[in-house]
Design a protein around this motif. Structure first.
Motif, PDB file in Angstrom:
ATOM      1  N   VAL A 163       0.842  -1.194   0.000  1.00  6.19           N
ATOM      2  CA  VAL A 163       0.000   0.000   0.000  1.00  6.19           C
ATOM      3  C   VAL A 163       0.876   1.242   0.000  1.00  6.19           C
ATOM      4  O   VAL A 163       2.011   1.207   0.473  1.00  6.19           O
ATOM      5  CB  VAL A 163      -0.941   0.066   1.227  1.00  6.19           C
ATOM      6  CG1 VAL A 163      -1.935  -1.067   1.235  1.00  6.19           C
ATOM      7  CG2 VAL A 163      -0.157   0.103   2.512  1.00  6.19           C
ATOM      8  N   PRO A 164       0.344   2.358  -0.493  1.00  6.14           N
ATOM      9  CA  PRO A 164       1.056   3.625  -0.331  1.00  6.14           C
ATOM     10  C   PRO A 164       0.649   4.260   1.001  1.00  6.14           C
ATOM     11  O   PRO A 164      -0.516   4.219   1.384  1.00  6.14           O
ATOM     12  CB  PRO A 164       0.551   4.462  -1.510  1.00  6.14           C
ATOM     13  CG  PRO A 164      -0.831   3.938  -1.769  1.00  6.14           C
ATOM     14  CD  PRO A 164      -0.807   2.482  -1.391  1.00  6.14           C
ATOM     15  N   LEU A 165       1.619   4.787   1.715  1.00  6.41           N
ATOM     16  CA  LEU A 165       1.349   5.499   2.954  1.00  6.41           C
ATOM     17  C   LEU A 165       2.121   6.809   2.959  1.00  6.41           C
ATOM     18  O   LEU A 165       3.211   6.902   2.386  1.00  6.41           O
ATOM     19  CB  LEU A 165       1.798   4.690   4.180  1.00  6.41           C
ATOM     20  CG  LEU A 165       1.030   3.426   4.534  1.00  6.41           C
ATOM     21  CD1 LEU A 165       1.664   2.757   5.749  1.00  6.41           C
ATOM     22  CD2 LEU A 165      -0.436   3.715   4.801  1.00  6.41           C
ATOM     23  N   ALA A 166       1.566   7.802   3.643  1.00  2.00           N
ATOM     24  CA  ALA A 166       2.300   9.039   3.888  1.00  2.00           C
ATOM     25  C   ALA A 166       3.477   8.692   4.799  1.00  2.00           C
ATOM     26  O   ALA A 166       3.400   7.761   5.602  1.00  2.00           O
ATOM     27  CB  ALA A 166       1.397  10.068   4.548  1.00  2.00           C
ATOM     28  N   PHE A 167       4.567   9.443   4.666  1.00  2.00           N
ATOM     29  CA  PHE A 167       5.738   9.153   5.480  1.00  2.00           C
ATOM     30  C   PHE A 167       6.524  10.422   5.767  1.00  2.00           C
ATOM     31  O   PHE A 167       6.373  11.438   5.104  1.00  2.00           O
ATOM     32  CB  PHE A 167       6.655   8.133   4.792  1.00  2.00           C
ATOM     33  CG  PHE A 167       7.504   8.719   3.686  1.00  2.00           C
ATOM     34  CD1 PHE A 167       8.836   9.039   3.920  1.00  2.00           C
ATOM     35  CD2 PHE A 167       6.980   8.955   2.428  1.00  2.00           C
ATOM     36  CE1 PHE A 167       9.625   9.582   2.916  1.00  2.00           C
ATOM     37  CE2 PHE A 167       7.757   9.493   1.423  1.00  2.00           C
ATOM     38  CZ  PHE A 167       9.091   9.809   1.668  1.00  2.00           C
ATOM     39  N   HIS A 168       7.373  10.307   6.775  1.00  2.00           N
ATOM     40  CA  HIS A 168       8.304  11.380   7.109  1.00  2.00           C
ATOM     41  C   HIS A 168       9.684  10.776   7.284  1.00  2.00           C
ATOM     42  O   HIS A 168       9.844   9.756   7.977  1.00  2.00           O
ATOM     43  CB  HIS A 168       7.877  12.081   8.399  1.00  2.00           C
ATOM     44  CG  HIS A 168       8.883  13.048   8.930  1.00  2.00           C
ATOM     45  ND1 HIS A 168       9.294  14.158   8.231  1.00  2.00           N
ATOM     46  CD2 HIS A 168       9.575  13.072  10.083  1.00  2.00           C
ATOM     47  CE1 HIS A 168      10.195  14.816   8.932  1.00  2.00           C
ATOM     48  NE2 HIS A 168      10.378  14.168  10.071  1.00  2.00           N
ATOM     49  N   TRP A 169      10.672  11.376   6.659  1.00  2.00           N
ATOM     50  CA  TRP A 169      12.078  10.986   6.807  1.00  2.00           C
ATOM     51  C   TRP A 169      12.733  12.001   7.720  1.00  2.00           C
ATOM     52  O   TRP A 169      12.711  13.203   7.434  1.00  2.00           O
ATOM     53  CB  TRP A 169      12.743  10.973   5.428  1.00  2.00           C
ATOM     54  CG  TRP A 169      14.228  10.859   5.425  1.00  2.00           C
ATOM     55  CD1 TRP A 169      15.126  11.846   5.118  1.00  2.00           C
ATOM     56  CD2 TRP A 169      15.019   9.707   5.707  1.00  2.00           C
ATOM     57  NE1 TRP A 169      16.415  11.375   5.192  1.00  2.00           N
ATOM     58  CE2 TRP A 169      16.372  10.050   5.556  1.00  2.00           C
ATOM     59  CE3 TRP A 169      14.703   8.396   6.085  1.00  2.00           C
ATOM     60  CZ2 TRP A 169      17.411   9.156   5.761  1.00  2.00           C
ATOM     61  CZ3 TRP A 169      15.740   7.496   6.279  1.00  2.00           C
ATOM     62  CH2 TRP A 169      17.068   7.876   6.119  1.00  2.00           C
ATOM     63  N   ASP A 170      13.324  11.542   8.813  1.00  2.00           N
ATOM     64  CA  ASP A 170      13.945  12.470   9.764  1.00  2.00           C
ATOM     65  C   ASP A 170      15.467  12.554   9.614  1.00  2.00           C
ATOM     66  O   ASP A 170      16.136  13.151  10.445  1.00  2.00           O
ATOM     67  CB  ASP A 170      13.562  12.114  11.198  1.00  2.00           C
ATOM     68  CG  ASP A 170      14.179  10.800  11.680  1.00  2.00           C
ATOM     69  OD1 ASP A 170      14.977  10.167  10.954  1.00  2.00           O
ATOM     70  OD2 ASP A 170      13.856  10.391  12.813  1.00  2.00           O
ATOM     71  N   GLY A 171      15.994  11.951   8.559  1.00  2.00           N
ATOM     72  CA  GLY A 171      17.430  11.936   8.330  1.00  2.00           C
ATOM     73  C   GLY A 171      18.066  10.616   8.722  1.00  2.00           C
ATOM     74  O   GLY A 171      19.185  10.313   8.324  1.00  2.00           O
ATOM     75  N   THR A 172      17.340   9.823   9.507  1.00  2.00           N
ATOM     76  CA  THR A 172      17.820   8.512   9.922  1.00  2.00           C
ATOM     77  C   THR A 172      16.768   7.436   9.691  1.00  2.00           C
ATOM     78  O   THR A 172      17.078   6.356   9.220  1.00  2.00           O
ATOM     79  CB  THR A 172      18.189   8.512  11.428  1.00  2.00           C
ATOM     80  OG1 THR A 172      19.186   9.517  11.647  1.00  2.00           O
ATOM     81  CG2 THR A 172      18.733   7.169  11.876  1.00  2.00           C
ATOM     82  N   ASP A 173      15.530   7.758  10.038  1.00  2.00           N
ATOM     83  CA  ASP A 173      14.437   6.790  10.004  1.00  2.00           C
ATOM     84  C   ASP A 173      13.282   7.290   9.145  1.00  2.00           C
ATOM     85  O   ASP A 173      13.078   8.494   8.996  1.00  2.00           O
ATOM     86  CB  ASP A 173      13.897   6.542  11.413  1.00  2.00           C
ATOM     87  CG  ASP A 173      14.945   5.979  12.351  1.00  2.00           C
ATOM     88  OD1 ASP A 173      15.640   5.032  11.948  1.00  2.00           O
ATOM     89  OD2 ASP A 173      15.059   6.488  13.485  1.00  2.00           O
ATOM     90  N   VAL A 174      12.506   6.337   8.646  1.00  2.00           N
ATOM     91  CA  VAL A 174      11.247   6.619   7.967  1.00  2.00           C
ATOM     92  C   VAL A 174      10.143   6.386   8.990  1.00  2.00           C
ATOM     93  O   VAL A 174      10.101   5.339   9.648  1.00  2.00           O
ATOM     94  CB  VAL A 174      11.044   5.698   6.751  1.00  2.00           C
ATOM     95  CG1 VAL A 174       9.660   5.893   6.146  1.00  2.00           C
ATOM     96  CG2 VAL A 174      12.130   5.930   5.708  1.00  2.00           C
ATOM     97  N   TRP A 175       9.256   7.374   9.133  1.00  2.00           N
ATOM     98  CA  TRP A 175       8.138   7.287  10.071  1.00  2.00           C
ATOM     99  C   TRP A 175       6.840   7.103   9.310  1.00  2.00           C
ATOM    100  O   TRP A 175       6.533   7.874   8.402  1.00  2.00           O
ATOM    101  CB  TRP A 175       8.070   8.546  10.932  1.00  2.00           C
ATOM    102  CG  TRP A 175       9.227   8.639  11.868  1.00  2.00           C
ATOM    103  CD1 TRP A 175      10.420   9.260  11.642  1.00  2.00           C
ATOM    104  CD2 TRP A 175       9.318   8.066  13.156  1.00  2.00           C
ATOM    105  NE1 TRP A 175      11.242   9.107  12.718  1.00  2.00           N
ATOM    106  CE2 TRP A 175      10.589   8.382  13.677  1.00  2.00           C
ATOM    107  CE3 TRP A 175       8.447   7.317  13.950  1.00  2.00           C
ATOM    108  CZ2 TRP A 175      11.015   7.971  14.937  1.00  2.00           C
ATOM    109  CZ3 TRP A 175       8.860   6.915  15.211  1.00  2.00           C
ATOM    110  CH2 TRP A 175      10.137   7.242  15.687  1.00  2.00           C
ATOM    111  N   LEU A 176       6.078   6.065   9.686  1.00  2.00           N
ATOM    112  CA  LEU A 176       4.781   5.757   9.096  1.00  2.00           C
ATOM    113  C   LEU A 176       3.746   5.730  10.211  1.00  2.00           C
ATOM    114  O   LEU A 176       4.078   5.438  11.367  1.00  2.00           O
ATOM    115  CB  LEU A 176       4.801   4.372   8.439  1.00  2.00           C
ATOM    116  CG  LEU A 176       5.911   4.078   7.445  1.00  2.00           C
ATOM    117  CD1 LEU A 176       5.951   2.579   7.140  1.00  2.00           C
ATOM    118  CD2 LEU A 176       5.709   4.886   6.177  1.00  2.00           C
ATOM    119  N   CYS A 177       2.508   5.983   9.856  1.00  2.00           N
ATOM    120  CA  CYS A 177       1.423   5.892  10.825  1.00  2.00           C
ATOM    121  C   CYS A 177       0.215   5.289  10.123  1.00  2.00           C
ATOM    122  O   CYS A 177      -0.181   5.752   9.051  1.00  2.00           O
ATOM    123  CB  CYS A 177       1.088   7.270  11.386  1.00  2.00           C
ATOM    124  SG  CYS A 177      -0.115   7.194  12.741  1.00  2.00           S
TER     125      CYS A 177
END
Length: 152
Positions: free
Chosen positions: A41-55
């Protein structure tokens, strides 16, 4: 096959990958876990420079798979400009996610899951491998990270 003979070097590929992680809003998430079938599936994400964050919800197949399987494959791009990330997944409750990650996610994605209720969980994906290539001429040098360490 492209008519552009330019083949990016590893440093340029890494730079391009990091830019895409910072700029793109959605990422393809492939997961499998427990008795659930593989799911994409496609999900919105955030990259913090080290990790990918999904919810996402723990009650949907992706949430269940990420929690049970502890691994995911993430993908950006189309079939001619590919970024693949393999990573280890940690499941976190809203209260356990760094505020900077939640705020970054909300600003980037236009959605703040903190108001979406307790059925949502956060998933931190720590990349262990990254591959990137732009069509066939770049396949040979596609590995940019192995065992969680950038090789370029």
């Amino acid at each position: 096959m492209t008519n552009d003979p330019t083949v990016r070097g590893p440093e340029q590929r890494k730079k391009d990958v990091l830019a895409r992680l910072a700029e793109e809003v959605d990422i393809w998430v492939a997961s499998a876990g427990g008795a659930d079938a593989p799911y994409l599936v496609p999900l919105a994400f955030h990259w913090d420079g080290t990790d990918v964050w999904l919810c996402t919800r723990l009650t949907n197949p992706t949430g269940r798979n990420l929690q049970a399987g502890g691994r995911a494959r993430l993908a950006l791009g189309n079939t001619r400009d590919v970024v693949l990330l393999d990573g280890e997944v940690t499941t976190l409750s809203v209260g356990d996610v760094p505020t900077r990650a939640v705020d970054g996610f909300a600003a980037k994605c236009g959605w703040d899951p903190r108001g979406s209720g307790p059925t949502y969980a956060w998933f931190r994906v720590r990349p262990t491998a990254v591959e990137a290539w732009n069509e066939e001429p770049e396949i040979a040098g596609r590995h940019l990270m192995r065992d969680g360490v950038w090789v370029v």
